[in-house]
Design an enzyme around this catalytic site. Sequence first.
Site, mmCIF file in Angstrom:
data_model
loop_
_atom_site.group_PDB
_atom_site.id
_atom_site.type_symbol
_atom_site.label_atom_id
_atom_site.label_comp_id
_atom_site.label_asym_id
_atom_site.label_seq_id
_atom_site.Cartn_x
_atom_site.Cartn_y
_atom_site.Cartn_z
ATOM 1 N N SER A 163 0.827 -1.207 0.000
ATOM 2 C CA SER A 163 0.000 0.000 0.000
ATOM 3 C C SER A 163 0.863 1.258 0.000
ATOM 4 O O SER A 163 1.602 1.499 -0.955
ATOM 5 C CB SER A 163 -0.956 -0.051 1.189
ATOM 6 O OG SER A 163 -1.936 0.943 1.110
ATOM 7 N N ASP A 258 -10.343 -3.609 -4.535
ATOM 8 C CA ASP A 258 -9.476 -2.616 -3.910
ATOM 9 C C ASP A 258 -9.559 -1.321 -4.708
ATOM 10 O O ASP A 258 -9.379 -1.346 -5.925
ATOM 11 C CB ASP A 258 -8.036 -3.159 -3.922
ATOM 12 C CG ASP A 258 -7.010 -2.209 -3.328
ATOM 13 O OD1 ASP A 258 -7.373 -1.106 -2.872
ATOM 14 O OD2 ASP A 258 -5.823 -2.591 -3.319
ATOM 15 N N HIS A 288 -8.000 -4.977 -0.444
ATOM 16 C CA HIS A 288 -6.784 -4.357 0.050
ATOM 17 C C HIS A 288 -6.401 -4.931 1.419
ATOM 18 O O HIS A 288 -7.265 -5.343 2.195
ATOM 19 C CB HIS A 288 -7.028 -2.843 0.170
ATOM 20 C CG HIS A 288 -5.792 -2.032 0.314
ATOM 21 N ND1 HIS A 288 -4.982 -1.721 -0.752
ATOM 22 C CD2 HIS A 288 -5.217 -1.455 1.403
ATOM 23 C CE1 HIS A 288 -3.980 -0.988 -0.332
ATOM 24 N NE2 HIS A 288 -4.090 -0.817 0.977
#
Length: 321
Positions: A163, A258, A288
């Site tokens: 991320s 996501d 995610h």
Amino acid sequence: MPRTQTGISPDLKRLLAAIRLGGAPPFEALTPEAAREAHAARGRLMQHPGVDLPEVRDLDVELPDRRIPLRLYRGGRSEAPQPCLLFLHGGGWVLGSLATHDALCRALAQRLGAAVLAVDYRLAPEHPYPAALDDALAALRWLAAQASSLNIDAARIAVGGDSAGGNLAAILALMGRDGSAPPSSFQMLLYPAVDLRLTADRYPRPSEAMVLTGATMRWFIGHYLPDAAQRSDWRASPLLTPSLAGAPPAFLLTCGQDPLCDEGLDYGDRLQAEGVQVTALHLSGEAHAILTMDKAIGAVPAVLDLAAATLRAAWERQEDQ
């Protein structure tokens, strides 16, 4: 790369139902301090305990104006210098720590049979852009300079993260290509954020009630990059760099459920089109942050197996050259 959206996986369905049942507020409804506590608590709940390793120790980068905590993991013992993955945790540049990603770093070190060095970079909003990037760069420079004393092979240092950490890793890889950072041998990009412009069409994929939503991403970016003009700098949004040619080989994970999926797929398409070797894994039914939710998502071990195997193979090819 695939763009068709499909249904969510059975594991993710069960996870989302449990989240709804728990009634926890979204991060953007909390203060950053409260969100960090909630994020850490979720991590403790959703992750299996970290595996035992031959060595785990805390270190520091001492700079004139600050200290950057690090954690070194070794997945195997060796008299010869080991390759190393510099790992940058996720959490939207606002959340996350060495503790929240300890189990993931242990799992990677075990699978790699090598070293992983995790970085506890400064967080927004107390330390907005480019503080996180500055700390990531300082840690990479320190690792390259201290490689010999750490029994690390300075020629086989990879960068990676999930991320927000994937964002920082992608930028470090490009800086290494350009000569403004030590060169990286590989980049491990796990559902990375690579385009931080908050345009009207940003996050088109349905994200209502997902693990990460578009609203949460806007909250993260607002804290990390309050100056909107900086969001178009490639050192914040690596997708906007003029060229990706010459970047190191990559492992790229994207998840169909996501809000960061499309930008990740775009980044993979550009890397391949511009001559960079990419191993791309797209999980259409997953969301995610699954890698820090391995108690709930059964696919996590296989994903980590592939990511580690791809990096090990890259290191072996480099050693043979």
